[in-house]
Write a protein that holds these residues in place. Structure first.
Motif, PDB file in Angstrom:
ATOM      1  N   ARG A  33       0.844  -1.294   0.019  1.00 40.29           N
ATOM      2  CA  ARG A  33      -0.081  -0.304  -0.100  1.00 40.29           C
ATOM      3  C   ARG A  33       0.902   1.134   0.043  1.00 40.29           C
ATOM      4  O   ARG A  33       1.578   1.392   0.848  1.00 40.29           O
ATOM      5  CB  ARG A  33      -1.032  -0.005   1.000  1.00 40.29           C
ATOM      6  N   ILE A  59      -6.340   3.557  -3.689  1.00 45.44           N
ATOM      7  CA  ILE A  59      -7.000   3.617  -2.283  1.00 45.44           C
ATOM      8  C   ILE A  59      -7.984   4.770  -2.412  1.00 45.44           C
ATOM      9  O   ILE A  59      -7.518   5.751  -2.670  1.00 45.44           O
ATOM     10  CB  ILE A  59      -5.971   3.705  -1.418  1.00 45.44           C
ATOM     11  N   THR A  65     -10.109   0.281  -0.442  1.00 50.18           N
ATOM     12  CA  THR A  65      -9.533  -0.139  -1.594  1.00 50.18           C
ATOM     13  C   THR A  65     -10.620  -0.309  -2.772  1.00 50.18           C
ATOM     14  O   THR A  65     -11.454  -1.059  -2.526  1.00 50.18           O
ATOM     15  CB  THR A  65      -8.389  -1.362  -1.468  1.00 50.18           C
TER      16      THR A  65
END
Length: 165
Positions: A33, A59, A65
């Motif tokens: 991420r 995101i 997400t």
């Protein structure tokens, strides 16, 4: 395979982004991420030996997400540089797919066709290209009721002002 993916993901994350979080998925894959770029990359084992399914997505606000925008199968023996180049290409495709005025929609003129032939360069889009089926109706019954109530309140206000004046 999971330990190998974790090691590769750690190296890949360091190459792609300064700020990142790497964690394991329930399915045995690994997710990277990048909160500062609002993107995520997933490396998942495939049925083939020594290959990984690389998926890229956004995101959203609040940290959730969005589904993967594009994906490719990459041989793990290719090395971190090839994997990073594939991820950069998928990230660029995912960024190009989102129209600036309408988040979550594909940009006009983009198709879901693969750019390169072959298993390592194969790209597949997920997400809906358009609405299938449906009645074609844009405004639901509830919306019409709300519009009627607002029109009634405006009419009542105008009537009250006219009676006082």
């Amino acid at each position: 395979m999971s330990a190998q993916l974790r090691d590769i993901a750690g190296e890949l994350a360091g190459v792609l982004w300064r700020e990142h979080t790497v964690y394991r998925e329930r399915s045995g894959g690994v997710v990277i991420r990048g909160e500062h770029v609002r993107r995520w990359i997933s490396l998942a084992p495939t049925g083939g030996r020594g290959e990984a399914l690389v998926r890229v997505g956004r995101i959203l606000d609040g940290g959730t997400t969005a589904p993967a925008r594009s994906e490719a199968v990459v041989p793990l023996s290719a090395g971190t540089d090839v994997l990073a180049a594939t991820c950069r290409r998928l990230l660029a495709e995912a960024a190009a797919d989102v129209a600036p005025g309408a988040p979550g929609r594909a940009a006009p003129g983009r198709s879901g066709k693969a750019g390169k032939a072959g298993k390592a360069g194969k790209t597949r889009r997920s997400g809906k290209a358009g609405r299938s089926g449906g009645s074609g109706r844009h405004t639901g019954f509830g919306s019409w009721v709300i519009l009627a109530c607002v029109a009634g309140l405006i009419a009542l206000y105008v009537h009250t002002v006219a009676m006082r004046g």
